[in-house]
Scaffold this motif. Sequence first.
Motif, short mmCIF file in Angstrom:
data_model
loop_
_atom_site.label_atom_id
_atom_site.label_comp_id
_atom_site.label_asym_id
_atom_site.label_seq_id
_atom_site.Cartn_x
_atom_site.Cartn_y
_atom_site.Cartn_z
N GLU A 373 0.82 -1.08 0.08
CA GLU A 373 0.05 -0.02 0.02
C GLU A 373 1.01 1.24 -0.10
O GLU A 373 1.77 1.38 0.80
CB GLU A 373 -0.94 -0.33 1.20
N ASP A 374 0.54 2.09 -0.71
CA ASP A 374 1.23 3.34 -1.14
C ASP A 374 0.46 4.52 -0.02
O ASP A 374 0.11 5.66 -0.52
CB ASP A 374 1.17 3.99 -2.40
N ARG A 375 0.28 4.41 1.13
CA ARG A 375 -0.11 5.34 2.16
C ARG A 375 0.61 5.28 3.35
O ARG A 375 1.18 4.25 3.73
CB ARG A 375 -1.40 5.19 2.13
N LEU A 376 0.66 6.36 4.45
CA LEU A 376 1.17 6.41 5.64
C LEU A 376 0.13 6.34 6.66
O LEU A 376 -0.91 6.69 6.28
CB LEU A 376 2.26 7.45 5.79
N GLN A 377 0.46 5.86 7.84
CA GLN A 377 -0.24 6.06 8.96
C GLN A 377 0.13 6.61 10.15
O GLN A 377 1.39 6.43 10.33
CB GLN A 377 -0.63 4.52 9.51
N PHE A 378 -0.55 7.36 10.77
CA PHE A 378 0.07 7.80 12.19
C PHE A 378 -0.85 7.69 13.06
O PHE A 378 -2.22 7.58 13.08
CB PHE A 378 -0.02 9.57 11.74
N VAL A 379 -0.33 7.68 14.47
CA VAL A 379 -1.08 7.37 15.61
C VAL A 379 -0.20 8.35 16.64
O VAL A 379 0.85 8.26 16.90
CB VAL A 379 -1.00 6.10 15.98
N VAL A 380 -1.04 9.18 17.22
CA VAL A 380 -0.47 9.87 18.54
C VAL A 380 -0.34 9.08 19.76
O VAL A 380 -1.16 8.17 20.16
CB VAL A 380 -1.69 11.15 18.84
N ARG A 381 0.98 9.27 20.20
CA ARG A 381 1.41 8.34 21.43
C ARG A 381 1.01 8.87 22.66
O ARG A 381 1.36 10.04 23.12
CB ARG A 381 2.56 8.32 21.36
N GLU A 382 -0.03 8.18 23.36
CA GLU A 382 -0.37 8.58 24.68
C GLU A 382 -0.81 10.15 24.81
O GLU A 382 -0.19 10.78 25.48
CB GLU A 382 0.84 8.47 25.59
N PRO A 383 -1.79 10.45 24.33
CA PRO A 383 -2.32 12.01 24.25
C PRO A 383 -2.77 12.31 25.43
O PRO A 383 -3.34 11.50 26.15
CB PRO A 383 -3.50 11.81 23.13
N HIS A 384 -2.57 13.46 25.84
CA HIS A 384 -3.00 14.03 27.38
C HIS A 384 -4.35 14.65 26.98
O HIS A 384 -4.59 15.52 26.53
CB HIS A 384 -2.01 15.29 27.47
N GLN A 385 -5.39 13.81 27.49
CA GLN A 385 -6.78 14.38 27.38
C GLN A 385 -7.54 14.83 28.63
O GLN A 385 -8.64 14.33 28.68
CB GLN A 385 -7.60 13.29 26.50
#
Length: 456
Positions: A373-385
Motif C-alpha cells: 500500500e502507498d499510504r502512511l499511517q500516524f498514531v498519537v502516542r499517549e495523548p494528554h486528554q
Amino acid sequence: MPHQERAEQADRIARERREHVFDQRRREQRQRPQPHRQGGDLGEDRLETHDSSAALRATPPPCGTTAHRRARGQGDPGRRSRGGVPAEPPTRRADPWASPPACPLAHAHQAQRRGRADPPKPGAHRGRVVVCARGRRLGILRPRRPRRRRGATMMPNRSRPRILVIHRRSAYTELVTRRRDRRIARLVREGHPLGRRMLDAHHEHLASLRAIRRALDRLGLQARFLHRTTGLRIRDDDLVVVVGGDGTVLHVSHLVGDASVLPFNSAPGFSTGFLTVSVAAHAEPYLAAAVAGELRPTRLQRMRVELNGRTVTDRVLNDCLFSNACPASTTRYVIRRGQRAEEQSSSGIWVSTAAGSTAAMHAAGGRILGLTEDRLQFVVREPHQLGPHRGRYRLVRGFVRRGETLEVTNAWQPAVVYVDGPHVAIPVAPAATVRFSVSDRPLRLLGYGTAPLRRD
C-alpha cells in the motif's frame, strides 16, 4: 657561581665539537670528487667531472660494481672505461666552500635514509633501476597498481553482475571481540542463559555467512562483502544481498537507491526476519533466480521527511517517531493534515509506512496495512486528554495518502525525529516544521511473497 661555570664549560665543549665536525666535513669535501648530472630523463643520466680533459660521459653503472669503481677513478688508471676515456682521478673543485649542485633525486635519498623507500632487491627486477647523479642506486621503479577500495573484490569480467553482500556483526563480535566487555565475556564463560543465547546466535550467524559464500562459489559469482557502511552510497551494484535480520534490512534501505535487494535471515532462531525472503542455508536457488532475472520484485513504499522545507531523507522504510528530546517529557506541537490543525500535548507521534505497520505502529493501536500500500499511517502516542484538553483531540490517528502531507510544528522545546530505530536521529529546533509524505523512491525487494525455492 658553580652552576654558571658548568654551563660555560658545557657550551665550550659543544662549540669545540661542532668546530671539529665542521673541519672534518670540509676535509672530506675537498678530497671527494663532485660530479653533477646532465640530461633530462632517468635513462640519460651522465657523470661529468670538472676537468674537461677527463670528462666521463657514460651511463653510471649500479653502485658498488667494478665498472662503477672504474668510472669513479678507483680502478686501474691504465685501463679504459666503456666510453673510451681513461679513468683518470678527477680534479679537486676550485672553490671548496661552494655548495655542490643539487641532486635531482635528493628527496629519494632522504626517503631511503628514513626507511620510506623500498631497498633494492637482488636478482632480476621488473622495472627500471633508479640511479642518481652520484652513481648511487636508489631502488626500482615499477608500474603502480590500481588502488583497491577497502573491503572490495575486483571483478575482471565486467559482463558479470555486480553483487554486494552487506552483513551485520553479531553481538558477540561487537561486544566481546571488539569492545572486550569483561562482564559479557564472563557471562559467556560461566554459561549464563544470556551468554549462551549470544554465543549460539553468533555461531548461527557465522554459519549463514559461510553458506552465502558457498552458494556464490557454486554459481560462479563474485561479490564483495562489507560490514562497514559509513559513508557508503550504493549506485553501481546490480544486486544487494543482505545477511541479517529486519534491523539490517532497515539500515541497508537508507543506502540503496534503485538497486534490487535480496535479504536473508542470518539467525532465524534469534532475530526477526519479517522482511527477509528466506534463510541463508537456502540462498543458492534465490541467488540463481535473481541473477537470471526470474524473481519478481516487490516495491515497498518508503517515506520522505522534510525539515523546514528541506528534504532530509526519502528512504524511510519502517517508521518515524516525533517526540521531545527527552522522551520522558511531554511533547507539545501543532499537527496539521489538510485543512484541519490541532495543538496537542502527548508523548509523541508515530508515523509509519505499510511495511512498518506491524511493528511499533501496531503496538500503539494502529492497523496492519498491506505490504504494497502507498499510504502512511500516524498514531498519537499517549495523548494528554485531561483538564482543558478533555475530548478536544480529533487528529489522534489517521492516514496520509500519496500527494498529501502530515505537518508537525514543534513548540518551544527541542524535539527529535527518530528514523527507523534509535540510530538515526534528526534534531528539531523550537518552532521548526517537520513534514511526512510518501516517497517517490520505493525499495525493490526480490523474492518476497514467492513460493519457497529449493535447490535441485
